[in-house]
Design a protein around this motif. Sequence first.
Motif, short mmCIF file in Angstrom:
data_model
loop_
_atom_site.label_atom_id
_atom_site.label_comp_id
_atom_site.label_asym_id
_atom_site.label_seq_id
_atom_site.Cartn_x
_atom_site.Cartn_y
_atom_site.Cartn_z
N GLN A 177 66.87 0.93 -6.00
CA GLN A 177 65.73 1.41 -5.22
C GLN A 177 65.98 2.88 -4.89
OE1 GLN A 177 64.76 0.58 -0.88
NE2 GLN A 177 63.16 -0.66 -1.86
N LYS A 235 64.54 6.43 -3.10
CA LYS A 235 63.62 6.95 -2.07
C LYS A 235 63.64 8.47 -2.08
CE LYS A 235 64.50 3.09 1.13
NZ LYS A 235 64.99 2.75 2.50
N SER A 236 62.47 9.03 -1.99
CA SER A 236 62.35 10.47 -1.74
C SER A 236 61.77 10.65 -0.34
CB SER A 236 61.42 11.12 -2.78
OG SER A 236 60.07 10.73 -2.55
N LYS A 254 58.90 5.77 -2.45
CA LYS A 254 60.06 5.05 -2.96
C LYS A 254 59.63 4.13 -4.09
CE LYS A 254 59.72 1.27 0.42
NZ LYS A 254 60.43 0.52 1.47
N LEU A 258 57.45 10.16 -7.32
CA LEU A 258 58.16 10.31 -6.05
C LEU A 258 57.91 11.62 -5.33
CD1 LEU A 258 61.61 8.74 -6.98
CD2 LEU A 258 59.62 7.63 -5.96
N LEU A 312 67.31 12.60 -3.51
CA LEU A 312 66.88 11.21 -3.63
C LEU A 312 67.93 10.31 -2.98
CD1 LEU A 312 65.57 11.06 -7.32
CD2 LEU A 312 64.20 11.05 -5.23
#
Length: 409
Positions: free
Chosen positions: A111, A113-114, A118, A166, A177
């Motif tokens: 997984q 995420k930015s 995500k 993202l 990230l």
Amino acid sequence: MFDVDLWREIFQSINKNRTRGLLSGFTVAFAILLFTILFGIANGLENTFDKLFIKTADNIIRIEKGTTSKPHKGLQSGREIFYNNTDYDFIKKEFNDNIEYISGNLGRNYQVKSTYKKGNYDITGVSPDYQFIEKMEIKEGRFINLNDYKKNKKVIVIGRLVEEDLFTNTTAIGKYLNLEGIQFKVIGVFTDNGGDQQERLLYMPTTTIQNLYVGDDKLRDISLTYNREIGMDKALTFGVELTKKLKIRKNVAPDDQRAIRVTNMALQTKGIDVMTSGLGVLIIIIGLGTLIAGIVGISNIMIFIVKERTKEIGVRKALGASPKSIVSIILVESVIITAISGYVGLLIGVGVLKWIGPSLEQYFITNPEVHPNIIVSATFILIGAGALAGFFPAKKASKIKPIIALRNG
């Protein structure tokens, strides 16, 4: 000089004998039509073969883990064969002269995420050489380098579509990230001819993913490209020798085909080369056969046309026409009909290829098309054959005395 009367007479003759002209034209147009379609299909097959190698280099060798199917040296069957960094170093050292690029790879789904969004993505740990093995192009920034690899740096390279997913209306370069609580700096964005799936991947140094997420030096697989200078045969030998030494290193029975899985693209490339060469020869034979059939057809028609016009030739001679002018009229008429018909056949052939092209992909024929120069050359051959076929009987008929021509006509 341009003789207006001659051309007027030629077009009047064509208009007067439409059936004859249509018959001649149909023969030429059909021959060019078949010729165009055949070469278009052949090119479509070649395009399909080229497309097979668009995702990766065509000199790639993949070494993947397997499972032993036979016991060996006291070890039972069913053992999983894994590779690690020492195997990677062994291959680099043992076959250094034969290797162009090499990468030890490891990855899974994470997984990501930015600051904005995500999502779940496949992330692979690779070496700097992987960029050239997979034929990816850097759109922004750079790819992983040797310093990143040796120092286990927390850097990441993302596909074009990952950036679009993202990051909103901004570049990803220099941004971070989050991968399961660890921050990675985006140092590059790449594009890949392999399609959308390839552009939704992310890459980091193999050493980084081993240290932060795996905890050991195992590898999922090893990819390499062989040095093209060694040639196809030596590339095949290299693949066999590589498999043999890995079996010894991993204590695998020599005749165990499942434990060490080495896929050598040289073998497939050689098979495809043989197939395309055979296909090329077949298409040339069929194409020549089509042309010959067209030549024979137009030749027979020209002989028939000259014989049919014997009376007309007699009348022309009686009115004072020279043998040269009689032959010229017949030949120019033949050339005009053949040229126009050839062009019509070419247009229909190209139209047919464009129409059926998309439906042919299921038969491994991609974007069937033909270079106009080939068809123009074929048309000129038919024009020459038609002119030559009409020349001799026309010349012979032009020498007949008018009274005999009128009587035989």
